[in-house]
Design a protein around this motif. Structure first.
Motif: not given
Length: 311
Positions: A169-175, A213-217, A221-225
């Motif tokens: 998982x690249x980057x940071x995800x805000x929750x 797990x859906x590959x799109x997930x 995550x890899x894209x950090x998007x």
């Protein structure tokens, strides 16, 4: 016996978690459902201090409501300490002090984080030198979420959720998280899911035997998007949680109207998680939800698993 103030202590911090994706399959022969999930560890933490004692005891406090946390053999951290002692032939006991920052019975793995922290803390306190695989084996005996609380980061879980594979998982995800006033029992939610599927068996497809797990997930995550991730968030337990707590549907709608990219019930609930585009958007969502009387918490992920805090 409660230890004296000058007794050496080990401090370990472990994270709560969010299930970004949770597909619940058929019931296995052992009575558990087969799962496929994508975990992310988030910056709401459980802090555990371990000190030597004649017996195994636990005390709990924190910024969240801890009134429902057991202080006897039902406490996962206490059970974890006892398992470590038996596995390493440790003759003494331990006193655990837990400061909780993860909502209790909220589907975010707070009790599992306590157990993971207790494993690491007891190993460090007693100098037993457990390997990572040995810790994982002990953790797996305590529940599906405990091994992930040890590992942290982002991971795919299969089987009961305890067979882990790290995920990039690249980057940071805000929750932003909103904890409901009352918890939901995980077994109760799974039971309601089974009932829901039975009630609607004519209208919905049967549970799959081997969920994935859906590959799109994983791509998101890899894209950090976060925008791509928001589009593929999924939790099969959400329908059961909403059946048991219909008011959660209003909360999901409220958060999305406030600017969240997407909202999802966290694990077995009733905590609701909102994925936001960035930290500024998360602040806006948190303020908007707080203004309507909800206790909203801002956190980010991924973060490391259970680790010793120096000093």
């Amino acid at each position: 016996m409660i230890p004296l103030d000058d007794t050496p202590r080990v401090h370990v911090r472990a994270p709560g978690k969010i299930n970004l994706f949770l597909e619940v399959g058929q019931v296995m022969d052992d009575g558990y459902h087969e799962l496929a999930t994508a975990f992310q560890a988030v910056s709401l933490y459980e802090d555990v201090w371990a000190s030597e004692s004649d017996d195994f005891t636990v005390a709990v406090h924190g910024a969240v409501d801890t009134s429902g946390v057991p202080l006897d053999e039902r406490n996962l951290a206490l059970r974890a300490a006892q398992l470590v002692a038996r596995a390493t032939e440790q003759s003494g006991g331990v006193h655990l002090e837990i400061r909780k920052g993860v909502p209790v019975a909220g589907g975010m793995g707070g009790g599992s984080a306590d157990a993971a922290a207790a494993i690491v803390a007891c190993d460090a306190l007693w100098g037993t030198g457990l390997s990572t695989s040995q810790m994982h084996a002990i953790a797996a005996r305590l529940g599906a979420d405990v091994p992930f609380a040890l590992q942290g980061g982002t991971a795919v879980g299969t089987g009961r959720g305890d067979e882990l594979s790290p995920a990039l998982a690249r980057g940071r995800f805000e929750w932003v998280f909103v904890a409901d006033a009352g918890g939901l029992s995980t077994p109760q939610v799974y039971t309601e899911l089974d009932r829901h599927r039975e009630r609607h068996r004519v209208d919905i497809a049967p549970a799959v035997r081997h969920p994935l797990v859906d590959p799109d997930v994983l791509h998101a995550l890899r894209a950090g998007d976060p925008v791509r991730l928001a589009a593929v968030l999924r939790n099969d337990l959400q329908v059961a949680a909403l059946n048991l707590r219909p008011e959660l549907a209003d909360l999901l709608e409220l958060g999305e109207r406030a600017g969240a990219l997407a909202g999802i019930v966290s694990g077995s609930g009733p905590t609701v998680a909102f994925l936001c585009a960035d930290s500024a958007a998360a602040l806006d969502v948190r303020v908007a939800l707080s203004a309507t009387g909800h206790e909203a918490l801002h956190a980010h992920g991924p973060v490391p698993g259970a680790r010793v805090i120096p000093g």
